[in-house]
Enzyme design. Structure first.
Site, PDB file in Angstrom:
ATOM      1  N   CYS A 176       0.864  -1.191   0.000  1.00  0.00           N
ATOM      2  CA  CYS A 176       0.000   0.000   0.000  1.00  0.00           C
ATOM      3  C   CYS A 176       0.897   1.236   0.000  1.00  0.00           C
ATOM      4  O   CYS A 176       2.060   1.141  -0.421  1.00  0.00           O
ATOM      5  CB  CYS A 176      -0.973  -0.019   1.175  1.00  0.00           C
ATOM      6  SG  CYS A 176      -0.206  -0.006   2.803  1.00  0.00           S
TER       7      CYS A 176
ATOM      8  N   ASN B 279       2.185   1.488   4.454  1.00  0.00           N
ATOM      9  CA  ASN B 279       2.485   0.198   5.097  1.00  0.00           C
ATOM     10  C   ASN B 279       2.162   0.211   6.596  1.00  0.00           C
ATOM     11  O   ASN B 279       2.829  -0.438   7.392  1.00  0.00           O
ATOM     12  CB  ASN B 279       3.955  -0.205   4.866  1.00  0.00           C
ATOM     13  CG  ASN B 279       4.277  -1.656   5.224  1.00  0.00           C
ATOM     14  OD1 ASN B 279       5.374  -1.959   5.664  1.00  0.00           O
ATOM     15  ND2 ASN B 279       3.336  -2.561   5.061  1.00  0.00           N
TER      16      ASN B 279
ATOM     17  N   CYS C 284      -1.579   0.705   7.362  1.00  0.00           N
ATOM     18  CA  CYS C 284      -3.021   0.399   7.430  1.00  0.00           C
ATOM     19  C   CYS C 284      -3.373  -0.825   6.577  1.00  0.00           C
ATOM     20  O   CYS C 284      -3.559  -1.919   7.100  1.00  0.00           O
ATOM     21  CB  CYS C 284      -3.867   1.594   7.002  1.00  0.00           C
ATOM     22  SG  CYS C 284      -3.698   3.033   8.088  1.00  0.00           S
ATOM     23  N   ARG C 285      -3.457  -0.658   5.264  1.00  0.00           N
ATOM     24  CA  ARG C 285      -4.024  -1.708   4.415  1.00  0.00           C
ATOM     25  C   ARG C 285      -3.116  -2.921   4.217  1.00  0.00           C
ATOM     26  O   ARG C 285      -3.551  -4.056   4.427  1.00  0.00           O
ATOM     27  CB  ARG C 285      -4.409  -1.117   3.044  1.00  0.00           C
ATOM     28  CG  ARG C 285      -5.572  -0.148   3.119  1.00  0.00           C
ATOM     29  CD  ARG C 285      -5.690   0.669   1.855  1.00  0.00           C
ATOM     30  NE  ARG C 285      -4.548   1.560   1.681  1.00  0.00           N
ATOM     31  CZ  ARG C 285      -4.324   2.328   0.632  1.00  0.00           C
ATOM     32  NH1 ARG C 285      -5.181   2.304  -0.369  1.00  0.00           N
ATOM     33  NH2 ARG C 285      -3.271   3.125   0.572  1.00  0.00           N
ATOM     34  N   SER C 286      -1.860  -2.692   3.787  1.00  0.00           N
ATOM     35  CA  SER C 286      -1.038  -3.874   3.452  1.00  0.00           C
ATOM     36  C   SER C 286      -0.625  -4.712   4.664  1.00  0.00           C
ATOM     37  O   SER C 286      -0.616  -5.946   4.563  1.00  0.00           O
ATOM     38  CB  SER C 286       0.166  -3.498   2.582  1.00  0.00           C
ATOM     39  OG  SER C 286       1.051  -2.645   3.241  1.00  0.00           O
TER      40      SER C 286
ATOM     41  N   ASP D 259      -8.213   3.979   0.960  1.00  0.00           N
ATOM     42  CA  ASP D 259      -7.274   4.343   2.022  1.00  0.00           C
ATOM     43  C   ASP D 259      -8.073   4.824   3.236  1.00  0.00           C
ATOM     44  O   ASP D 259      -8.797   5.813   3.153  1.00  0.00           O
ATOM     45  CB  ASP D 259      -6.377   5.473   1.474  1.00  0.00           C
ATOM     46  CG  ASP D 259      -5.315   5.886   2.460  1.00  0.00           C
ATOM     47  OD1 ASP D 259      -5.366   5.444   3.628  1.00  0.00           O
ATOM     48  OD2 ASP D 259      -4.429   6.666   2.057  1.00  0.00           O
TER      49      ASP D 259
HETATM   50  P1  4NP Z   1      -1.873   2.782   4.083  1.00  0.00           P
HETATM   51  O1  4NP Z   1      -2.513   4.145   4.662  1.00  0.00           O
HETATM   52  O2  4NP Z   1      -1.266   3.171   2.748  1.00  0.00           O
HETATM   53  O3  4NP Z   1      -3.027   1.879   3.960  1.00  0.00           O
HETATM   54  O4  4NP Z   1      -0.834   2.349   5.099  1.00  0.00           O
HETATM   55  C1  4NP Z   1      -1.791   5.332   4.822  1.00  0.00           C
HETATM   56  C2  4NP Z   1      -0.938   5.456   5.872  1.00  0.00           C
HETATM   57  C3  4NP Z   1      -0.237   6.648   6.066  1.00  0.00           C
HETATM   58  C4  4NP Z   1      -0.405   7.664   5.178  1.00  0.00           C
HETATM   59  C5  4NP Z   1      -1.261   7.538   4.108  1.00  0.00           C
HETATM   60  C6  4NP Z   1      -1.946   6.364   3.923  1.00  0.00           C
HETATM   61  N1  4NP Z   1       0.301   8.890   5.379  1.00  0.00           N
HETATM   62  O5  4NP Z   1       0.055   9.850   4.618  1.00  0.00           O
HETATM   63  O6  4NP Z   1       1.119   8.976   6.311  1.00  0.00           O
END
Ligand code: 4NP
Length: 165
Positions: free
Chosen positions: A10, A13, A15-17, A127
């Site tokens: 993702c 790294n 939340c989703r992945s 997201d």
């Molecule tokens: P992920 O979500 O891609 O599912 O881990 C996010 C985590 C952090 C951020 C954006 C999306 N960020 O902007 O810090």
């Protein structure tokens, strides 16, 4: 026997992945097929290297009976040789991942996670970072369905290849 090497990707790294990784690991453990797979996750961005998953992701996973243990890592060029399948969460991750590919084989390893979803096939895993618990639960449900179908697909193919487990 060669393991099937799976990488979930993702943006951050956190939340989703890491959740996709944790759910998939939970499923292969439940089915006693852990020995067939090597499973990891990482992010296309460098914002959260070494970080634990988001506390909301950890809490949501726990409510759904899944434990997460992960430290954030950034996707790198070597991953395209080290892994057989690279499942990206959305089109933006896909674009960023494809920028790192060096050849056609690398390119074909990059697959949208929701190609395996029964609802919203091929769409983005949204997201949840700026969302609410409802959004985190929606991500859990999407990843739970998608990784279940992905695992069934892998196991069907392993069976066709004559492996017993
Ligand atoms: P992920 O979500 O891609 O599912 O881990 C996010 C985590 C952090 C951020 C954006 C999306 N960020 O902007 O810090």
């Amino acid at each position: 026997m060669e393991k099937i090497r799976v990488l979930f990707v993702c943006l951050g790294n956190i939340c989703r992945s890491p959740l996709a990784e944790a759910i998939f690991k939970h499923k292969i453990k439940e089915r006693n097929v852990e020995h067939l797979f090597e499973v990891h996750s990482c992010g296309t961005a460098n914002y959260h290297i070494g970080d634990s998953p988001d506390s909301r992701t950890i809490a949501n996973a726990k409510r759904n009976g899944v434990e997460i243990d992960h430290a954030g890592r950034q996707l790198c060029v070597a991953d395209f040789d080290s892994y057989d399948y690279i499942f990206v969460m959305d089109q933006s991750n896909r674009k960023n991942a494809l920028r790192l590919t060096a050849n056609a084989i690398h390119h074909t390893k990059v697959i949208m996670m929701r190609e395996f979803d029964t609802i919203g096939k091929g769409e983005d895993v949204p997201d949840p970072y700026y969302g609410t618990e409802k959004d985190f639960q929606e991500v859990f449900d999407i990843l739970n369905r998608s990784t279940e179908n992905l695992l069934l697909d892998f196991l069907k193919r392993e069976k066709q290849n004559g492996f017993s487990f």
